[in-house]
Scaffold this motif. Structure first.
Motif, PDB file in Angstrom:
ATOM      1  N   THR A 193       0.816  -1.221   0.000  1.00 20.22           N
ATOM      2  CA  THR A 193       0.000   0.000   0.000  1.00 20.22           C
ATOM      3  C   THR A 193       0.851   1.273   0.000  1.00 20.22           C
ATOM      4  OG1 THR A 193      -0.156   0.151   2.423  1.00 20.22           O
ATOM      5  CG2 THR A 193      -1.802  -1.211   1.291  1.00 20.22           C
ATOM      6  N   ALA A 194       2.181   1.136  -0.047  1.00 15.91           N
ATOM      7  CA  ALA A 194       3.052   2.311   0.020  1.00 15.91           C
ATOM      8  C   ALA A 194       3.099   3.034  -1.316  1.00 15.91           C
ATOM      9  CB  ALA A 194       4.460   1.900   0.442  1.00 15.91           C
ATOM     10  N   ILE A 195       2.973   4.355  -1.273  1.00 14.44           N
ATOM     11  CA  ILE A 195       3.155   5.168  -2.466  1.00 14.44           C
ATOM     12  C   ILE A 195       4.459   5.949  -2.326  1.00 14.44           C
ATOM     13  CG2 ILE A 195       0.731   5.380  -3.129  1.00 14.44           C
ATOM     14  CD1 ILE A 195       0.663   8.049  -1.650  1.00 14.44           C
ATOM     15  N   ASP A 196       4.976   6.376  -3.448  1.00 21.60           N
ATOM     16  CA  ASP A 196       6.234   7.107  -3.495  1.00 21.60           C
ATOM     17  C   ASP A 196       5.943   8.588  -3.240  1.00 21.60           C
ATOM     18  OD1 ASP A 196       8.645   8.306  -4.115  1.00 21.60           O
ATOM     19  OD2 ASP A 196       9.049   6.972  -5.823  1.00 21.60           O
ATOM     20  N   VAL A 197       6.132   9.029  -2.007  1.00 15.98           N
ATOM     21  CA  VAL A 197       5.798  10.408  -1.641  1.00 15.98           C
ATOM     22  C   VAL A 197       6.736  11.391  -2.329  1.00 15.98           C
ATOM     23  CG1 VAL A 197       5.533  12.034   0.275  1.00 15.98           C
ATOM     24  CG2 VAL A 197       4.786   9.663   0.534  1.00 15.98           C
ATOM     25  N   ARG A 198       7.986  10.989  -2.570  1.00 17.61           N
ATOM     26  CA  ARG A 198       8.896  11.889  -3.281  1.00 17.61           C
ATOM     27  C   ARG A 198       8.439  12.114  -4.716  1.00 17.61           C
ATOM     28  NH1 ARG A 198      14.306   8.840  -1.803  1.00 17.61           N
ATOM     29  NH2 ARG A 198      12.762   7.144  -1.695  1.00 17.61           N
ATOM     30  N   ALA A 199       7.819  11.105  -5.327  1.00 21.85           N
ATOM     31  CA  ALA A 199       7.243  11.311  -6.663  1.00 21.85           C
ATOM     32  C   ALA A 199       6.077  12.291  -6.588  1.00 21.85           C
ATOM     33  CB  ALA A 199       6.795   9.977  -7.255  1.00 21.85           C
ATOM     34  N   LEU A 200       5.240  12.150  -5.562  1.00 18.04           N
ATOM     35  CA  LEU A 200       4.156  13.113  -5.365  1.00 18.04           C
ATOM     36  C   LEU A 200       4.699  14.530  -5.239  1.00 18.04           C
ATOM     37  CD1 LEU A 200       1.767  11.438  -2.743  1.00 18.04           C
ATOM     38  CD2 LEU A 200       1.532  11.483  -5.226  1.00 18.04           C
ATOM     39  N   VAL A 201       5.795  14.673  -4.508  1.00 22.85           N
ATOM     40  CA  VAL A 201       6.412  15.987  -4.315  1.00 22.85           C
ATOM     41  C   VAL A 201       6.795  16.595  -5.658  1.00 22.85           C
ATOM     42  CG1 VAL A 201       8.546  17.085  -3.500  1.00 22.85           C
ATOM     43  CG2 VAL A 201       7.185  15.675  -1.946  1.00 22.85           C
ATOM     44  N   LEU A 202       7.422  15.811  -6.516  1.00 25.72           N
ATOM     45  CA  LEU A 202       7.860  16.335  -7.810  1.00 25.72           C
ATOM     46  C   LEU A 202       6.683  16.692  -8.706  1.00 25.72           C
ATOM     47  CD1 LEU A 202      10.868  13.956  -8.551  1.00 25.72           C
ATOM     48  CD2 LEU A 202      10.925  16.288  -7.652  1.00 25.72           C
ATOM     49  N   VAL A 203       5.667  15.826  -8.729  1.00 24.78           N
ATOM     50  CA  VAL A 203       4.492  16.116  -9.560  1.00 24.78           C
ATOM     51  C   VAL A 203       3.809  17.396  -9.087  1.00 24.78           C
ATOM     52  CG1 VAL A 203       2.199  15.314 -10.227  1.00 24.78           C
ATOM     53  CG2 VAL A 203       4.116  13.711 -10.221  1.00 24.78           C
ATOM     54  N   ARG A 204       3.645  17.545  -7.782  1.00 24.73           N
ATOM     55  CA  ARG A 204       2.927  18.713  -7.281  1.00 24.73           C
ATOM     56  C   ARG A 204       3.772  19.982  -7.381  1.00 24.73           C
ATOM     57  NH1 ARG A 204      -1.019  18.188  -2.331  1.00 24.73           N
ATOM     58  NH2 ARG A 204      -1.729  20.057  -3.430  1.00 24.73           N
ATOM     59  N   GLU A 205       5.081  19.867  -7.265  1.00 26.78           N
ATOM     60  CA  GLU A 205       5.949  21.020  -7.521  1.00 26.78           C
ATOM     61  C   GLU A 205       5.770  21.512  -8.952  1.00 26.78           C
ATOM     62  OE1 GLU A 205      10.157  21.916  -5.560  1.00 26.78           O
ATOM     63  OE2 GLU A 205      10.027  19.891  -6.379  1.00 26.78           O
ATOM     64  N   ALA A 206       5.726  20.569  -9.876  1.00 25.40           N
ATOM     65  CA  ALA A 206       5.572  20.933 -11.285  1.00 25.40           C
ATOM     66  C   ALA A 206       4.191  21.523 -11.558  1.00 25.40           C
ATOM     67  CB  ALA A 206       5.809  19.706 -12.165  1.00 25.40           C
ATOM     68  N   LEU A 207       3.151  20.866 -11.052  1.00 15.41           N
ATOM     69  CA  LEU A 207       1.794  21.369 -11.289  1.00 15.41           C
ATOM     70  C   LEU A 207       1.585  22.720 -10.621  1.00 15.41           C
ATOM     71  CD1 LEU A 207      -0.329  18.105 -10.892  1.00 15.41           C
ATOM     72  CD2 LEU A 207       0.415  19.220 -13.006  1.00 15.41           C
ATOM     73  N   GLY A 208       2.197  22.933  -9.449  1.00 15.19           N
ATOM     74  CA  GLY A 208       2.073  24.222  -8.779  1.00 15.19           C
ATOM     75  C   GLY A 208       2.633  25.349  -9.617  1.00 15.19           C
ATOM     76  N   GLN A 209       3.657  25.062 -10.420  1.00 14.52           N
ATOM     77  CA  GLN A 209       4.246  26.082 -11.285  1.00 14.52           C
ATOM     78  C   GLN A 209       3.431  26.312 -12.554  1.00 14.52           C
ATOM     79  OE1 GLN A 209       8.674  25.886 -11.709  1.00 14.52           O
ATOM     80  NE2 GLN A 209       8.518  24.156 -10.289  1.00 14.52           N
ATOM     81  N   VAL A 210       2.778  25.261 -13.037  1.00 20.83           N
ATOM     82  CA  VAL A 210       2.093  25.331 -14.327  1.00 20.83           C
ATOM     83  C   VAL A 210       0.602  25.591 -14.182  1.00 20.83           C
ATOM     84  CG1 VAL A 210       1.501  24.005 -16.392  1.00 20.83           C
ATOM     85  CG2 VAL A 210       3.809  23.874 -15.445  1.00 20.83           C
ATOM     86  N   SER A 211      -0.049  24.873 -13.236  1.00 21.41           N
ATOM     87  CA  SER A 211      -1.500  24.962 -13.114  1.00 21.41           C
ATOM     88  C   SER A 211      -1.951  24.570 -11.714  1.00 21.41           C
ATOM     89  CB  SER A 211      -2.183  24.043 -14.136  1.00 21.41           C
ATOM     90  OG  SER A 211      -3.588  23.976 -13.887  1.00 21.41           O
ATOM     91  N   PRO A 212      -2.132  25.540 -10.815  1.00 24.37           N
ATOM     92  CA  PRO A 212      -2.662  25.211  -9.486  1.00 24.37           C
ATOM     93  C   PRO A 212      -4.014  24.498  -9.539  1.00 24.37           C
ATOM     94  CG  PRO A 212      -1.682  27.385  -9.452  1.00 24.37           C
ATOM     95  CD  PRO A 212      -1.709  26.952 -10.891  1.00 24.37           C
ATOM     96  N   LEU A 213      -4.811  24.748 -10.567  1.00 29.30           N
ATOM     97  CA  LEU A 213      -6.075  24.015 -10.713  1.00 29.30           C
ATOM     98  C   LEU A 213      -5.799  22.534 -10.897  1.00 29.30           C
ATOM     99  CD1 LEU A 213      -9.132  23.697 -11.207  1.00 29.30           C
ATOM    100  CD2 LEU A 213      -8.713  24.296 -13.609  1.00 29.30           C
ATOM    101  N   ALA A 214      -4.884  22.200 -11.787  1.00 27.75           N
ATOM    102  CA  ALA A 214      -4.534  20.793 -12.005  1.00 27.75           C
ATOM    103  C   ALA A 214      -3.952  20.180 -10.739  1.00 27.75           C
ATOM    104  CB  ALA A 214      -3.537  20.673 -13.156  1.00 27.75           C
ATOM    105  N   ASP A 215      -3.156  20.957 -10.023  1.00 25.67           N
ATOM    106  CA  ASP A 215      -2.582  20.458  -8.769  1.00 25.67           C
ATOM    107  C   ASP A 215      -3.673  20.095  -7.770  1.00 25.67           C
ATOM    108  OD1 ASP A 215      -0.458  20.156  -6.618  1.00 25.67           O
ATOM    109  OD2 ASP A 215      -1.691  21.775  -5.807  1.00 25.67           O
ATOM    110  N   ALA A 216      -4.678  20.962  -7.626  1.00 32.29           N
ATOM    111  CA  ALA A 216      -5.756  20.698  -6.670  1.00 32.29           C
ATOM    112  C   ALA A 216      -6.527  19.441  -7.036  1.00 32.29           C
ATOM    113  CB  ALA A 216      -6.688  21.905  -6.598  1.00 32.29           C
ATOM    114  N   ILE A 217      -6.822  19.280  -8.308  1.00 32.35           N
ATOM    115  CA  ILE A 217      -7.562  18.099  -8.757  1.00 32.35           C
ATOM    116  C   ILE A 217      -6.737  16.840  -8.530  1.00 32.35           C
ATOM    117  CG2 ILE A 217      -8.519  16.928 -10.790  1.00 32.35           C
ATOM    118  CD1 ILE A 217      -9.241  19.751 -11.856  1.00 32.35           C
ATOM    119  N   PHE A 218      -5.464  16.903  -8.870  1.00 31.04           N
ATOM    120  CA  PHE A 218      -4.561  15.761  -8.681  1.00 31.04           C
ATOM    121  C   PHE A 218      -4.501  15.353  -7.211  1.00 31.04           C
ATOM    122  CE2 PHE A 218      -0.288  14.275  -7.541  1.00 31.04           C
ATOM    123  CZ  PHE A 218      -0.137  13.192  -8.399  1.00 31.04           C
ATOM    124  N   ALA A 219      -4.337  16.336  -6.330  1.00 30.58           N
ATOM    125  CA  ALA A 219      -4.206  16.036  -4.906  1.00 30.58           C
ATOM    126  C   ALA A 219      -5.448  15.351  -4.361  1.00 30.58           C
ATOM    127  CB  ALA A 219      -3.931  17.324  -4.132  1.00 30.58           C
TER     128      ALA A 219
END
Length: 425
Positions: free
Chosen positions: A80-106
């Protein structure tokens, strides 16, 4: 090809080769379909296919991305473990490009991870493949009009009737509601009138909280969107005699509070990453503006006060990145998904969101009057950053979590010291 400022490049000691490979795919060109998009449903689909980013919300064992280090000890292997560091990178990128996409992803993560943690095989088969593709969107229905930070006081009831449950109550400020196909609903389990037994009669406190997987179109479920200061799919949900079978229950009766906290503990760190992404974008916009803008016969960047602002902004951003990367690394290398890194996660979330608010505020100030003109990048970021200091635990709640962790560690230290002295003798 242009790149985004991501922690895997800035702080490689906390990351591995697979994270660098992920970061290389998170380019402005790849994420261009999300930039400036306001159609939440289209954004939600794009995050699944063609971008494939939802794969990082589901463990490899259940069809998602690899989440446990190859070098990790056997005790760390957890399906059941997810890669939190991968989440960090995805959300860092989405935060720069599209906070809307980041919110939906989260929130897609919040609305699916309880199924990963506590779902039956049938629930996982029914939900997770469509979550990965983006054909299904989830929501995390916890907050109520009178139960925000105080989760134990929620009033939505799940009344046992026959071989199922009847849900009654109201949830508010639930992200993804206008898009959601399913809801993870947290309610107080109570017995049917006149019944006793294991489910209790009063359903009071956190010990009664139970999670249910509910179809958003089920009879007895109604919802309405709530207008926000930023384009964010959020709304209110009401349950009026909503009947669900016992097979809709996620985990044990009374296990909902723990399930909610485990889910938030996994994703809270990534809130700080999203804040870092927004702050990085604001810093980049500020540097470009003060380099281009001339006042008093010279670029703004030559003024000492402007340089002091830039220095403060960059230093706070790096400090926030360090806290987030440390928390994510510790979470990923701990012994499985059940391991708690609550203190480190709270520090990362609190500092990164508060620092991002300050960084973006300074970026607005450096833009002068244009910084408050609707539609400019820094004006949008100023509105986008504010909710991050509230959701998944307010800054004030994070302070309580941090202090609790510090005090618990301090209380444990004398006992450990005593054992060490005894062994030395």
């Amino acid at each position: 090809m242009t790149t985004l400022a991501l922690s895997s490049a800035e702080l490689p000691v906390f990351f591995e080769e697979r994270h660098a490979a992920l970061a290389a795919r998170l380019t402005p060109e790849a994420l261009a379909p999300l930039a400036g998009a306001r159609d939440a449903a289209a954004v939600a689909r794009c995050l699944g296919e063609p971008l494939g980013l939802y794969a990082h919300l589901v463990p490899e064992a259940l069809g998602g991305a690899r989440g446990v280090e190859e070098s990790a000890p056997p005790s760390a292997a957890d399906p059941t473990a997810i890669d939190v560091r991968a989440l960090v990178l995805v959300r860092e990128a989405l935060g720069q490009v599209s906070p809307l996409a980041d919110a939906i992803f989260a929130v897609q993560g919040l609305g699916s991870y309880p199924v990963v943690l506590a779902g039956s095989d049938a629930q996982r088969r029914a939900i997770l493949p469509d979550v990965l593709s983006g054909r299904r969107v989830g929501a995390f229905a916890l907050t109520e009009p009178e139960a925000g930070s105080d989760v134990a006081s929620l009033r939505t009831e799940a009344r046992r009737e026959g071989d199922g449950w009847v849900l009654d109550g109201e949830k508010v400020l639930i992200s993804n509601v206008p898009l959601a196909d399913h809801l993870v609903v947290f309610a107080r389990a109570v017995a049917a009138p006149g019944a006793g037994g294991a489910h209790g009669s009063g359903g009071a406190g956190r010990a009664a909280i139970t999670a249910f997987l509910v179809d958003s179109g089920a009879p007895g479920v109604s919802s309405e969107p709530l207008p926000m200061s930023v384009p964010h799919p959020i709304g209110r949900v009401r349950f009026a005699g909503c009947r669900v079978p016992d097979s809709a229950r996620l985990g044990e009766v009374g296990g909902g509070f723990k399930l909610a906290m485990q889910t938030l503990d996994a994703f809270r760190i990534s809130v700080g990453a999203a804040a870092n992404g927004m702050a990085a974008r604001a810093l980049r916009e500020a540097i470009a503006h003060v380099t281009r803008r001339r006042q008093f016969g010279a670029p703004l960047s030559e003024q000492q006060m402007v340089r002091a602002y830039l220095a403060e902004m960059a230093t706070e951003l790096d400090a926030a990145r360090l806290l987030v990367a440390r928390a994510a690394h510790k979470r990923d290398t701990a012994a499985g998904a059940a391991a708690r890194v609550s203190t480190e996660a709270a520090m990362a979330k609190m500092f990164a969101t508060e620092a991002a608010q300050r960084i973006i505020d300074r970026a607005v100030q450096l833009h002068g009057g244009m910084g408050v003109v609707e539609g400019t990048e820094v004006e949008r970021l100023y509105r986008e950053i504010r909710p991050l200091r509230i959701y998944e635990g307010t800054t004030e709640i994070q302070k309580l979590i941090i202090a609790k962790g510090l005090l618990e560690r301090a209380a444990a230290e004398p006992a450990a010291d005593g054992r060490a002295r005894g062994e030395a003798r």
